[in-house]
Design a protein around this motif. Structure first.
Motif, PDB file in Angstrom:
ATOM      1  N   TYR A 178       0.870  -1.143  -0.070  1.00 48.47           N
ATOM      2  CA  TYR A 178       0.085   0.080  -0.029  1.00 48.47           C
ATOM      3  C   TYR A 178       0.928   1.047  -0.059  1.00 48.47           C
ATOM      4  O   TYR A 178       0.578   2.157  -0.643  1.00 48.47           O
TER       5      TYR A 178
ATOM      6  N   PHE B  74      -8.113   0.125  -3.699  1.00 49.25           N
ATOM      7  CA  PHE B  74      -6.648  -0.312  -3.571  1.00 49.25           C
ATOM      8  C   PHE B  74      -6.655  -1.851  -3.874  1.00 49.25           C
ATOM      9  O   PHE B  74      -6.026  -2.485  -4.765  1.00 49.25           O
TER      10      PHE B  74
ATOM     11  N   CYS C 262      -6.596  -1.367   3.275  1.00 49.91           N
ATOM     12  CA  CYS C 262      -5.771  -2.803   3.454  1.00 49.91           C
ATOM     13  C   CYS C 262      -6.675  -4.025   3.963  1.00 49.91           C
ATOM     14  O   CYS C 262      -6.242  -5.057   3.884  1.00 49.91           O
TER      15      CYS C 262
ATOM     16  N   HIS D 144      -5.603   4.095   5.245  1.00 55.04           N
ATOM     17  CA  HIS D 144      -4.934   3.104   5.378  1.00 55.04           C
ATOM     18  C   HIS D 144      -5.600   1.715   5.941  1.00 55.04           C
ATOM     19  O   HIS D 144      -5.654   0.614   4.990  1.00 55.04           O
TER      20      HIS D 144
END
Length: 485
Positions: A146, A257, A177, A173
């Motif tokens: 990441y 992501f 993740c 974050h």
């Protein structure tokens, strides 16, 4: 400077062109300069003449300081140096060419040798940061990937706002993740620690694009994004949405992501084709928005329980009685745990668009099905087309209701432009067919085609036939009651 003969010899053995080799030789010389006290990453970045062209003055130095101090894990540069086996060439510095070749080998392992070598380098970096453990916390490995994705953007971003970048990284974050960490943990021992072998096997199955976070960062560090013609990997490009999303929230959606790690075709610009918010809860509007579109497409569904699932496909969307599609598509669960359901090769029932939209399974029972009502949808556990597994979390029912549904054309500007052009052509052909149908005098073939003969609309014609008091009205194409009888 290296001679052309030396460059030609190196080009035969390493996956770099002449221009890239010239730059790598400069980097090698900078790393051997003991008087230069800059960090490993700074030496690499500043060794290229392009660094001053793209980011004038001391801007590149400031960017690398930001990357090392605020984005990448503390000490990552030293770990990358060790993982690339760069330290080996220092011991052989007096051997000249041998030291250079060890260096080139290490750089190639970060992406140009393929994703397996890049996965190995990522693992080794995580292992060194974890004091050489042979089993690692999944969160530590995903965290590195990441942060590498962020670092790759910062190295080439023209107007980087340091404070905003760091704030975005920290605020997004955990959400970015979590689904990847949950997925990787399932590949570990007792759902906890993972080995190098389990990490590599998981990445190849569930996140084949995750190794490009390292490859993209290293390539931009050495070449600043200038040299792309000889890449042996697809750069990691975070999606850029052209419209607000209820599912992928915010201008820099964190849960994208994980999805970007699943396919090299998902990154880059995204164009919204359909969403509940902008087009309404309508199967007709949904099908109108996607039919004819040709190219990479993501269909994402958020359930009323807060789970996210969907599919990725590259074929043209069309309506028909049977299935169509190819093996480039897959179904996925995005949250709470990333899970990919790739084609098995046992069947080819990929997409079925008729009254509703189905994926996998059969026309009677698709694996994932959105009915015309868009209520009481179905997400099954198995079928012959896609890999077995839960599209929804194990404790959820197979039936679900939709909170939000979005369809996005993806893959960048060129792919989207091509897809929209194909959709417009489809609409033009369909519109012309409808117009011509309205001009046909004898509509019986059209009526037969759309199965109206057996409906109440034409029931009076059947009842009229054979009755003496009715005669054919040629002028108005029908029957008329003859009152003279």
């Amino acid at each position: 400077m290296a001679s052309q003969a030396q460059i030609n010899k190196l080009a035969e053995r390493y996956p770099f062109n002449d221009e890239e080799l010239e730059q790598l030789i400069r980097c090698h010389a900078a790393l051997l300069d003991v008087k230069n006290t800059d960090t490993f990453l700074t030496k690499i970045a500043l060794s290229s003449p392009y660094s001053y062209f793209f980011l004038p003055g001391n801007e590149m130095r400031r960017r690398i300081e930001l990357v090392e101090d605020k984005i990448l894990p503390c000490g990552f540069g030293s770990c990358l140096r060790a993982a690339m086996s760069v330290d080996l060439f220092v011991d052989c510095a007096n051997e000249g060419e041998l030291g250079l070749e060890r260096f080139l080998e290490g750089v190639a392992d970060c992406g140009q040798r393929g994703h397996k070598e890049a996965l190995r380098v990522i693992w080794d970096c995580a292992s060194y940061l974890g004091e050489f453990e042979d089993k690692l916390d999944p969160a530590a490995i995903v965290d590195i990937c990441y942060r590498l994705a962020f670092a790759a953007e910062v190295v080439v971003e023209p107007n980087a706002d340091a404070d905003a970048i760091v704030a975005r990284l920290e605020s997004e974050h955990d959400r970015a993740c979590t689904s990847l960490v949950n997925s990787l943990a399932l590949a570990g021992e007792n759902g906890k620690l993972v080995t190098k072998e389990s990490w590599c096997a998981w990445a190849e199955t569930m996140a084949p694009q995750i190794s490009s976070t390292l490859s993209t960062f290293v390539h931009r560090l050495f070449f600043h994004g200038k040299m792309k013609h000889s890449l042996n990997f697809v750069p990691f490009e975070p999606p850029k949405l052209d419209q607000r999303s209820d599912i992928f929230e915010g201008g820099h959606p964190p849960n994208l992501f994980a999805l970007t790690c699943t396919s090299p075709l998902i990154g880059g610009k995204w164009h919204n084709l359909y969403s509940f918010e902008f087009h309404g809860h309508s199967m007709n509007r949904l099908q109108h928005s996607i039919l004819g579109y040709q190219g990479p497409t993501v269909i994402a569904i958020e359930t009323e329980q807060g789970h996210t699932l969907g599919g990725f496909f590259t074929t043209t969307w069309k309506r028909g009685s049977g299935f169509y599609g190819d093996s480039s598509g897959f179904l996925f669960q995005l949250s709470p745990t990333l899970n990919l359901f790739q084609p098995t090769g046992d069947d080819a029932n990929f997409i079925h668009v008729q009254d509703g939209i189905g994926f996998g399974g059969t026309t009677d029972m698709p694996r994932l099905f959105i009915p015309a009502s868009m209520e009481e949808c179905n997400a099954g556990v198995m079928d012959k087309t896609f890999r077995q597994g839960d599209l929804l979390p194990g404790d959820a029912l197979e039936k679900f209701n939709i909170k939000s549904l979005e369809v996005w054309g993806c893959g960048g500007d060129e792919a989207i432009e091509k897809g929209l052009k194909a959709r417009e052509e489809h609409r033009a052909v369909t519109g012309a067919a409808i117009y011509n149908a309205r001009k046909i005098k004898d509509k019986s073939p059209l009526v037969n085609d759309i199965n109206l003969r057996d409906t109440k609309l034409y029931k009076h014609r059947e009842e009229a036939r054979g009755r003496a008091e009715f005669r054919v009205d040629e002028k108005h194409d029908g029957y008329v009651l003859d009152r003279s009888q």
